[in-house]
Design a protein around this motif. Structure first.
Motif, short mmCIF file in Angstrom:
data_model
loop_
_atom_site.label_atom_id
_atom_site.label_comp_id
_atom_site.label_asym_id
_atom_site.label_seq_id
_atom_site.Cartn_x
_atom_site.Cartn_y
_atom_site.Cartn_z
N TYR A 140 -6.18 7.91 6.60
CA TYR A 140 -6.30 7.02 5.44
C TYR A 140 -6.10 5.59 5.90
O TYR A 140 -5.03 5.22 6.35
CB TYR A 140 -5.22 7.41 4.41
N MET A 141 -7.16 4.78 5.80
CA MET A 141 -7.08 3.38 6.19
C MET A 141 -6.93 2.52 4.94
O MET A 141 -7.67 2.69 3.97
CB MET A 141 -8.32 2.99 6.99
N HIS A 142 -5.95 1.64 4.97
CA HIS A 142 -5.64 0.84 3.78
C HIS A 142 -5.54 -0.64 4.14
O HIS A 142 -4.78 -1.03 5.02
CB HIS A 142 -4.31 1.30 3.18
N ASN A 143 -6.35 -1.45 3.45
CA ASN A 143 -6.30 -2.90 3.62
C ASN A 143 -5.15 -3.45 2.78
O ASN A 143 -5.17 -3.35 1.55
CB ASN A 143 -7.63 -3.51 3.17
N VAL A 144 -4.15 -4.01 3.42
CA VAL A 144 -2.96 -4.49 2.69
C VAL A 144 -3.29 -5.65 1.76
O VAL A 144 -2.50 -5.99 0.87
CB VAL A 144 -1.83 -4.90 3.66
N ASN A 145 -4.46 -6.26 1.93
CA ASN A 145 -4.89 -7.34 1.03
C ASN A 145 -5.63 -6.81 -0.20
O ASN A 145 -6.01 -7.59 -1.08
CB ASN A 145 -5.79 -8.33 1.78
N ASP A 146 -5.84 -5.52 -0.26
CA ASP A 146 -6.55 -4.92 -1.38
C ASP A 146 -5.56 -4.69 -2.54
O ASP A 146 -5.17 -3.56 -2.83
CB ASP A 146 -7.19 -3.60 -0.95
N ILE A 147 -5.19 -5.77 -3.18
CA ILE A 147 -4.13 -5.75 -4.19
C ILE A 147 -4.45 -4.78 -5.33
O ILE A 147 -3.58 -4.07 -5.82
CB ILE A 147 -3.90 -7.16 -4.76
N MET A 148 -5.71 -4.74 -5.74
CA MET A 148 -6.08 -3.90 -6.89
C MET A 148 -6.04 -2.41 -6.56
O MET A 148 -6.10 -1.57 -7.47
CB MET A 148 -7.47 -4.29 -7.39
N HIS A 149 -5.93 -2.07 -5.28
CA HIS A 149 -5.88 -0.66 -4.90
C HIS A 149 -4.50 -0.22 -4.43
O HIS A 149 -4.34 0.91 -3.96
CB HIS A 149 -6.92 -0.36 -3.82
N VAL A 150 -3.52 -1.08 -4.57
CA VAL A 150 -2.16 -0.71 -4.17
C VAL A 150 -1.67 0.48 -4.98
O VAL A 150 -1.06 1.42 -4.44
CB VAL A 150 -1.19 -1.91 -4.31
N ALA A 179 -2.67 0.96 8.30
CA ALA A 179 -2.73 -0.26 7.49
C ALA A 179 -3.29 -1.40 8.33
O ALA A 179 -2.99 -1.53 9.51
CB ALA A 179 -1.35 -0.62 6.96
N TYR A 180 -4.11 -2.23 7.71
CA TYR A 180 -4.69 -3.38 8.40
C TYR A 180 -4.86 -4.53 7.40
O TYR A 180 -4.60 -4.36 6.20
CB TYR A 180 -6.04 -3.02 9.03
N SER A 181 -5.29 -5.67 7.88
CA SER A 181 -5.44 -6.84 7.01
C SER A 181 -6.79 -7.50 7.24
O SER A 181 -7.09 -7.95 8.34
CB SER A 181 -4.31 -7.84 7.29
N ARG A 182 -7.61 -7.52 6.16
CA ARG A 182 -8.90 -8.21 6.20
C ARG A 182 -9.11 -8.91 4.87
O ARG A 182 -8.57 -8.50 3.84
CB ARG A 182 -10.06 -7.25 6.44
N TRP A 183 -9.91 -9.95 4.90
CA TRP A 183 -10.19 -10.70 3.68
C TRP A 183 -11.65 -11.12 3.65
O TRP A 183 -12.22 -11.52 4.68
CB TRP A 183 -9.30 -11.93 3.57
N GLY A 189 -9.74 -8.46 -0.97
CA GLY A 189 -9.16 -7.47 -0.07
C GLY A 189 -9.82 -6.11 -0.14
O GLY A 189 -9.53 -5.24 0.69
N HIS A 190 -10.71 -5.91 -1.11
CA HIS A 190 -11.41 -4.62 -1.17
C HIS A 190 -12.58 -4.68 -0.21
O HIS A 190 -13.75 -4.77 -0.59
CB HIS A 190 -11.87 -4.32 -2.60
N PHE A 191 -12.22 -4.62 1.05
CA PHE A 191 -13.17 -4.86 2.13
C PHE A 191 -12.73 -4.00 3.31
O PHE A 191 -11.60 -4.13 3.79
CB PHE A 191 -13.14 -6.35 2.50
N PRO A 192 -13.58 -3.08 3.77
CA PRO A 192 -13.17 -2.13 4.80
C PRO A 192 -13.13 -2.74 6.20
O PRO A 192 -13.50 -3.90 6.41
CB PRO A 192 -14.25 -1.05 4.71
N LYS A 193 -12.73 -1.92 7.15
CA LYS A 193 -12.73 -2.34 8.55
C LYS A 193 -14.14 -2.65 9.01
O LYS A 193 -15.12 -2.18 8.41
CB LYS A 193 -12.14 -1.24 9.43
N SER A 194 -14.26 -3.41 10.08
CA SER A 194 -15.57 -3.74 10.62
C SER A 194 -16.25 -2.48 11.14
O SER A 194 -15.61 -1.45 11.36
CB SER A 194 -15.43 -4.75 11.77
#
Length: 206
Positions: A140-150, A179-183, A189-194
């Motif tokens: 499970y990969m989670h973007n810590v900037n994806d506030i609406m999906h916390v 967990a990772y951080s992308r914007w 923040g609802h943006f996946p890994k590259s």
């Protein structure tokens, strides 16, 4: 991506989207009569048997695709899922207009508060795991900037933990959380890994 993955690959198109042109997402929920996650899992199993790969099946998806991947993996014994910023419980998803439209078209439900309990496993990953009586291996990969999906992330962790203590040990797969951080300027923040990082994650997981 297919050319960069040294494995047999199939790309799934969600048949739920063909129920009505107004739908922006289908999440493989199907309709009252058809459980598309289970139906598609059966088709994948048939293809895997033809190819002779057995249960070495991994589903990948991000956002709505992540939800669908978790659902499909839970329906197919021995398979696993790698997901990025997924929805987990559609009834608490913050874009209510999309879920309301889906519930109305697929299940003739006008009010989400009155969603039939016997169909809860179609719109809630944890309920699906309980319904199938198994939790697949999950990355499970989670973007810590994806506030609406916390809330979705927290719900998954608490639900996974509760269910893992209910089911027999052999029915509970391993869980990896990354967990990772992308914007993104427009998507936030609802943006996946590259692409490259995702391919590395997939290859590492399988």
């Amino acid at each position: 991506w297919v050319g960069e993955l040294p494995v047999s690959t199939i790309i799934l198109n969600d048949p739920t989207l063909y129920l009505d042109d107004s739908l922006n997402g289908g999440w493989f929920v199907g309709d009252v009569e058809n459980d598309y996650a289970k139906d598609c899992a059966f088709i994948i199993k048939e293809i895997a048997d033809i190819l002779g790969v057995g249960s070495k099946i991994t589903f990948y998806g991000a956002s709505a695709g992540g939800f669908s991947s978790l659902m499909l993996a839970s329906c197919l014994e021995g398979s696993k899922a790698i997901v990025d910023i997924p929805q987990v419980n559609l009834l608490s998803y913050h874009v209510k207009s999309q879920i309301e439209a889906l519930a109305k078209v697929a299940f003739s439900v006008e009010d989400l508060n009155e969603f039939p309990k016997d169909l809860a496993h179609r719109v809630n990953v944890i309920d699906r795991f309980r319904y199938q009586q198994r939790i697949p291996d999950i990355a499970y990969m989670h973007n810590v900037n994806d506030i609406m999906h916390v809330d979705q992330f927290n719900y998954f962790l608490s639900g996974w933990s509760e269910l893992a203590h209910e089911l027999p040990n052999e029915a509970v797969g391993k869980l990896e959380v990354n967990a990772y951080s992308r914007w993104h300027l427009s998507k936030g923040g609802h943006f996946p890994k590259s692409k490259n990082d995702t391919i590395k994650e997939i290859l590492s997981f399988i």
